[in-house]
Design a protein around this motif. Structure first.
Motif, PDB file in Angstrom:
ATOM      1  N   GLU A  85     -18.739 -14.321  35.355  1.00 10.40           N
ATOM      2  CA  GLU A  85     -19.121 -15.446  34.697  1.00 10.40           C
ATOM      3  C   GLU A  85     -18.260 -15.663  33.560  1.00 10.40           C
ATOM      4  O   GLU A  85     -17.481 -16.875  33.178  1.00 10.40           O
ATOM      5  CB  GLU A  85     -20.426 -15.475  34.280  1.00 10.40           C
ATOM      6  CG  GLU A  85     -21.435 -15.761  35.432  1.00 10.40           C
ATOM      7  CD  GLU A  85     -22.939 -15.773  34.957  1.00 10.40           C
ATOM      8  OE1 GLU A  85     -23.390 -16.134  33.815  1.00 10.40           O
ATOM      9  OE2 GLU A  85     -23.667 -15.689  35.784  1.00 10.40           O
ATOM     10  N   ILE A  97     -28.733 -21.995  36.721  1.00  8.69           N
ATOM     11  CA  ILE A  97     -27.568 -22.357  36.993  1.00  8.69           C
ATOM     12  C   ILE A  97     -26.537 -21.662  36.054  1.00  8.69           C
ATOM     13  O   ILE A  97     -26.627 -21.733  34.938  1.00  8.69           O
ATOM     14  CB  ILE A  97     -27.442 -23.958  36.520  1.00  8.69           C
ATOM     15  CG1 ILE A  97     -28.552 -24.542  37.583  1.00  8.69           C
ATOM     16  CG2 ILE A  97     -26.120 -24.384  36.574  1.00  8.69           C
ATOM     17  CD1 ILE A  97     -28.688 -26.362  37.125  1.00  8.69           C
ATOM     18  N   ASP A  98     -25.469 -21.099  36.531  1.00  7.13           N
ATOM     19  CA  ASP A  98     -24.525 -20.328  35.993  1.00  7.13           C
ATOM     20  C   ASP A  98     -23.870 -20.715  34.998  1.00  7.13           C
ATOM     21  O   ASP A  98     -23.539 -20.559  33.786  1.00  7.13           O
ATOM     22  CB  ASP A  98     -23.616 -19.464  37.145  1.00  7.13           C
ATOM     23  CG  ASP A  98     -24.431 -18.326  37.953  1.00  7.13           C
ATOM     24  OD1 ASP A  98     -25.588 -17.888  37.574  1.00  7.13           O
ATOM     25  OD2 ASP A  98     -23.795 -18.238  39.073  1.00  7.13           O
ATOM     26  N   CYS A 108     -22.301 -25.063  38.248  1.00  5.05           N
ATOM     27  CA  CYS A 108     -21.545 -24.155  39.411  1.00  5.05           C
ATOM     28  C   CYS A 108     -22.185 -22.876  39.267  1.00  5.05           C
ATOM     29  O   CYS A 108     -22.920 -22.375  38.421  1.00  5.05           O
ATOM     30  CB  CYS A 108     -20.140 -23.760  38.311  1.00  5.05           C
ATOM     31  SG  CYS A 108     -19.114 -25.412  37.677  1.00  5.05           S
ATOM     32  N   GLU A 109     -22.215 -22.551  40.659  1.00  2.00           N
ATOM     33  CA  GLU A 109     -22.650 -21.039  40.889  1.00  2.00           C
ATOM     34  C   GLU A 109     -21.516 -20.215  41.109  1.00  2.00           C
ATOM     35  O   GLU A 109     -20.570 -20.412  41.761  1.00  2.00           O
ATOM     36  CB  GLU A 109     -23.151 -21.064  42.367  1.00  2.00           C
ATOM     37  CG  GLU A 109     -23.804 -19.636  42.877  1.00  2.00           C
ATOM     38  CD  GLU A 109     -24.892 -19.293  42.083  1.00  2.00           C
ATOM     39  OE1 GLU A 109     -25.130 -18.096  42.450  1.00  2.00           O
ATOM     40  OE2 GLU A 109     -25.541 -20.088  41.094  1.00  2.00           O
ATOM     41  N   LYS A 141     -20.030 -16.615  42.321  1.00  7.99           N
ATOM     42  CA  LYS A 141     -20.449 -15.488  42.986  1.00  7.99           C
ATOM     43  C   LYS A 141     -19.121 -14.533  42.834  1.00  7.99           C
ATOM     44  O   LYS A 141     -17.776 -14.938  42.994  1.00  7.99           O
ATOM     45  CB  LYS A 141     -20.680 -15.730  44.507  1.00  7.99           C
ATOM     46  CG  LYS A 141     -21.909 -16.656  44.751  1.00  7.99           C
ATOM     47  CD  LYS A 141     -22.993 -15.795  44.506  1.00  7.99           C
ATOM     48  CE  LYS A 141     -24.643 -16.261  44.651  1.00  7.99           C
ATOM     49  NZ  LYS A 141     -25.413 -15.433  44.060  1.00  7.99           N
ATOM     50  N   ILE A 167     -23.978 -17.270  48.860  1.00  8.53           N
ATOM     51  CA  ILE A 167     -24.285 -18.587  48.546  1.00  8.53           C
ATOM     52  C   ILE A 167     -25.105 -19.064  49.872  1.00  8.53           C
ATOM     53  O   ILE A 167     -24.517 -19.467  50.934  1.00  8.53           O
ATOM     54  CB  ILE A 167     -23.185 -19.818  48.563  1.00  8.53           C
ATOM     55  CG1 ILE A 167     -22.493 -19.099  47.350  1.00  8.53           C
ATOM     56  CG2 ILE A 167     -23.838 -20.933  48.049  1.00  8.53           C
ATOM     57  CD1 ILE A 167     -20.984 -19.975  46.882  1.00  8.53           C
ATOM     58  N   LYS A 204     -30.487 -20.319  48.051  1.00  2.88           N
ATOM     59  CA  LYS A 204     -29.473 -20.360  46.697  1.00  2.88           C
ATOM     60  C   LYS A 204     -29.349 -21.603  46.237  1.00  2.88           C
ATOM     61  O   LYS A 204     -29.829 -22.185  45.325  1.00  2.88           O
ATOM     62  CB  LYS A 204     -28.565 -19.461  46.753  1.00  2.88           C
ATOM     63  CG  LYS A 204     -27.888 -19.378  45.374  1.00  2.88           C
ATOM     64  CD  LYS A 204     -28.863 -18.656  44.160  1.00  2.88           C
ATOM     65  CE  LYS A 204     -28.238 -18.589  42.945  1.00  2.88           C
ATOM     66  NZ  LYS A 204     -29.197 -18.289  41.828  1.00  2.88           N
ATOM     67  N   ILE A 247     -30.550 -24.054  43.199  1.00  4.37           N
ATOM     68  CA  ILE A 247     -29.829 -24.880  42.232  1.00  4.37           C
ATOM     69  C   ILE A 247     -30.108 -26.297  42.324  1.00  4.37           C
ATOM     70  O   ILE A 247     -30.112 -26.960  40.910  1.00  4.37           O
ATOM     71  CB  ILE A 247     -28.368 -24.807  42.522  1.00  4.37           C
ATOM     72  CG1 ILE A 247     -27.888 -23.156  42.661  1.00  4.37           C
ATOM     73  CG2 ILE A 247     -27.240 -25.697  41.939  1.00  4.37           C
ATOM     74  CD1 ILE A 247     -26.642 -22.810  43.311  1.00  4.37           C
ATOM     75  N   ILE A 275     -22.364 -30.046  42.768  1.00  4.83           N
ATOM     76  CA  ILE A 275     -22.696 -28.564  42.816  1.00  4.83           C
ATOM     77  C   ILE A 275     -21.135 -27.810  43.316  1.00  4.83           C
ATOM     78  O   ILE A 275     -20.800 -28.305  44.295  1.00  4.83           O
ATOM     79  CB  ILE A 275     -23.628 -28.039  43.668  1.00  4.83           C
ATOM     80  CG1 ILE A 275     -25.034 -28.740  43.385  1.00  4.83           C
ATOM     81  CG2 ILE A 275     -23.622 -26.721  43.696  1.00  4.83           C
ATOM     82  CD1 ILE A 275     -26.076 -28.688  44.339  1.00  4.83           C
ATOM     83  N   ALA A 311     -18.725 -24.281  43.688  1.00  8.34           N
ATOM     84  CA  ALA A 311     -19.054 -22.553  43.972  1.00  8.34           C
ATOM     85  C   ALA A 311     -17.825 -22.044  42.939  1.00  8.34           C
ATOM     86  O   ALA A 311     -16.595 -22.452  43.332  1.00  8.34           O
ATOM     87  CB  ALA A 311     -19.053 -22.018  45.245  1.00  8.34           C
TER      88      ALA A 311
END
Length: 110
Positions: free
Chosen positions: A10, A37-38, A50-51, A53, A65, A69, A73, A92, A94
């Motif tokens: 992150e 939510i990241d 944003c997610e 991974k 994802i 998930k 979100i 959204i 990733a």
């Protein structure tokens, strides 16, 4: 994956987005009973939820994802927009973090 590795991914993702001109609004936004939510960022008046991974390779990271998930979100971002009283354009995204690369996938949907 350990929490430490996730936190590092992150941090790398935040730095990456900032280098691309995104303004980080929040990270690790937690909506009770809905999900997390990241990273929440803004660029060109568009909110990006944003997610992040990470994995040893792109495939192992992106396969995490899931439809479940994404559903969490979506519920979390709707809650965020509601409590912040925002009526904004959003998408959204990733962010896939591997040991050697970072990829931003904008506007992911199923």
């Amino acid at each position: 994956m350990s929490k430490h590795k996730g936190d590092e991914a992150e941090k790398r993702a935040i730095s990456y987005l900032e280098d691309l001109g995104y303004k980080i609004i929040e990270h690790n936004f937690y909506a009770k009973k809905l999900g997390e939510i990241d990273i929440i960022a803004v660029k060109n008046n568009i909110y990006h939820f944003c997610e992040v991974k990470s994995g040893n390779d792109y495939e192992s990271a992106i396969n995490n994802i899931t439809p479940s998930k994404l559903s969490k979100i979506k519920r979390s971002l709707n809650y965020y927009l509601q409590i912040k009283k925002l009526n904004v354009a959003y998408c959204i995204d990733a962010i896939i973090v591997t040991p050697t690369n970072i990829d931003l996938l904008e506007n992911i949907t199923l």
